[in-house]
Write a protein that holds these residues in place. Structure first.
Motif, short mmCIF file in Angstrom:
data_model
loop_
_atom_site.label_atom_id
_atom_site.label_comp_id
_atom_site.label_asym_id
_atom_site.label_seq_id
_atom_site.Cartn_x
_atom_site.Cartn_y
_atom_site.Cartn_z
N LYS A 1 0.84 -1.21 0.00
CA LYS A 1 0.00 0.00 0.00
C LYS A 1 0.86 1.25 0.00
O LYS A 1 0.63 2.19 -0.77
CB LYS A 1 -0.92 -0.01 1.22
CG LYS A 1 -1.85 1.17 1.27
CD LYS A 1 -2.73 1.14 2.50
CE LYS A 1 -3.61 2.38 2.55
NZ LYS A 1 -4.33 2.51 3.79
N GLN A 2 1.89 1.27 0.85
CA GLN A 2 2.78 2.42 0.94
C GLN A 2 3.53 2.63 -0.38
O GLN A 2 3.66 3.75 -0.86
CB GLN A 2 3.75 2.21 2.11
CG GLN A 2 4.65 3.39 2.40
CD GLN A 2 6.06 3.16 1.90
OE1 GLN A 2 6.54 2.04 1.80
NE2 GLN A 2 6.73 4.23 1.55
N LEU A 3 4.00 1.53 -0.99
CA LEU A 3 4.72 1.64 -2.27
C LEU A 3 3.81 2.13 -3.39
O LEU A 3 4.23 2.91 -4.25
CB LEU A 3 5.36 0.30 -2.63
CG LEU A 3 6.55 -0.12 -1.76
CD1 LEU A 3 6.96 -1.55 -2.07
CD2 LEU A 3 7.73 0.83 -1.95
N ARG A 4 2.55 1.69 -3.37
CA ARG A 4 1.60 2.17 -4.39
C ARG A 4 1.33 3.67 -4.21
O ARG A 4 1.21 4.40 -5.19
CB ARG A 4 0.30 1.38 -4.31
CG ARG A 4 0.43 0.01 -4.93
CD ARG A 4 -0.89 -0.71 -5.00
NE ARG A 4 -0.70 -1.97 -5.72
CZ ARG A 4 -1.39 -3.06 -5.50
NH1 ARG A 4 -2.34 -3.07 -4.58
NH2 ARG A 4 -1.16 -4.16 -6.18
N GLU A 5 1.24 4.10 -2.96
CA GLU A 5 1.05 5.53 -2.69
C GLU A 5 2.26 6.32 -3.19
O GLU A 5 2.10 7.40 -3.79
CB GLU A 5 0.81 5.77 -1.20
CG GLU A 5 -0.54 5.29 -0.73
CD GLU A 5 -0.70 5.32 0.79
OE1 GLU A 5 0.28 5.66 1.51
OE2 GLU A 5 -1.80 4.99 1.27
N GLU A 6 3.46 5.80 -2.95
CA GLU A 6 4.68 6.46 -3.46
C GLU A 6 4.67 6.52 -4.98
O GLU A 6 5.02 7.54 -5.57
CB GLU A 6 5.93 5.70 -2.99
CG GLU A 6 6.37 6.01 -1.60
CD GLU A 6 7.70 5.34 -1.27
OE1 GLU A 6 8.59 5.25 -2.15
OE2 GLU A 6 7.85 4.90 -0.11
N LEU A 7 4.28 5.41 -5.60
CA LEU A 7 4.23 5.36 -7.06
C LEU A 7 3.26 6.42 -7.60
O LEU A 7 3.59 7.15 -8.54
CB LEU A 7 3.81 3.97 -7.54
CG LEU A 7 3.63 3.80 -9.05
CD1 LEU A 7 4.95 4.03 -9.78
CD2 LEU A 7 3.07 2.43 -9.37
N PHE B 1 4.94 9.87 -7.09
CA PHE B 1 6.03 10.14 -8.03
C PHE B 1 5.52 10.25 -9.47
O PHE B 1 6.06 11.02 -10.27
CB PHE B 1 7.13 9.09 -7.91
CG PHE B 1 7.95 9.24 -6.65
CD1 PHE B 1 8.52 10.46 -6.31
CD2 PHE B 1 8.15 8.16 -5.81
CE1 PHE B 1 9.27 10.60 -5.16
CE2 PHE B 1 8.90 8.30 -4.65
CZ PHE B 1 9.46 9.52 -4.32
N THR B 2 4.50 9.50 -9.81
CA THR B 2 3.91 9.62 -11.14
C THR B 2 3.32 11.00 -11.33
O THR B 2 3.51 11.64 -12.37
CB THR B 2 2.82 8.54 -11.33
OG1 THR B 2 3.40 7.25 -11.17
CG2 THR B 2 2.20 8.63 -12.72
N THR B 3 2.63 11.49 -10.30
CA THR B 3 2.06 12.84 -10.36
C THR B 3 3.17 13.88 -10.48
O THR B 3 3.08 14.80 -11.31
CB THR B 3 1.21 13.11 -9.09
OG1 THR B 3 0.21 12.10 -9.00
CG2 THR B 3 0.57 14.48 -9.13
#
Length: 128
Positions: free
Chosen positions: A76-82, A85-87
């Motif tokens: 979940k944390q890595l998806r939030e980071e992704l 960073f994508t934004t």
């Protein structure tokens, strides 16, 4: 008279035979008792091993559940980071002057690309 001696021989034989039979039954009974006791102990040990195995599996299961929960939190944390960073990358790409300028003509290049190996990076990993 020989008959009485025959009859006394017969009664002596039956007493000896019943005595021998009684000893054999007693011996058989002892073996049965010993076998039952041995079986009772073996069954008790088997139940203890089974209980220990169930306890071990239960602890292992709880540990795996904790690991699974931790890994799900990390995902979940890595998806939030992704997403973050994508934004950030998308915002950067819309404002980046390097991406929107025309490359200089070869006669205008003062330095070779080997002089400055750092180039503008647009990673396909962050493409939505």
């Amino acid at each position: 008279m020989p008959r009485s001696s025959d009859s006394s021989d017969s009664s002596t034989f039956s007493q000896a035979s019943s005595s021998s039979s009684s000893k054999q039954e007693s011996s058989d009974d002892m073996r049965k008792v010993q076998r039952r006791e041995k079986n009772r102990i073996a069954a008790q040990k088997s139940r203890q091993r089974q209980t220990q195995k169930a306890d071990t599996l239960h602890l292992e299961s709880e540990d795996l559940e904790r690991q699974n929960a931790a890994l799900r939190r990390e995902i979940k944390q890595l998806r939030e980071e992704l997403t973050h960073f994508t934004t950030v990358l998308n915002v950067h790409e819309t404002r980046c002057s390097v991406l929107h300028t025309q490359p200089p003509a070869p006669s205008e290049v003062l330095y070779t690309s080997l002089s400055f190996p750092q180039t503008h990076i647009s990673s396909p990993c962050f493409q939505p």
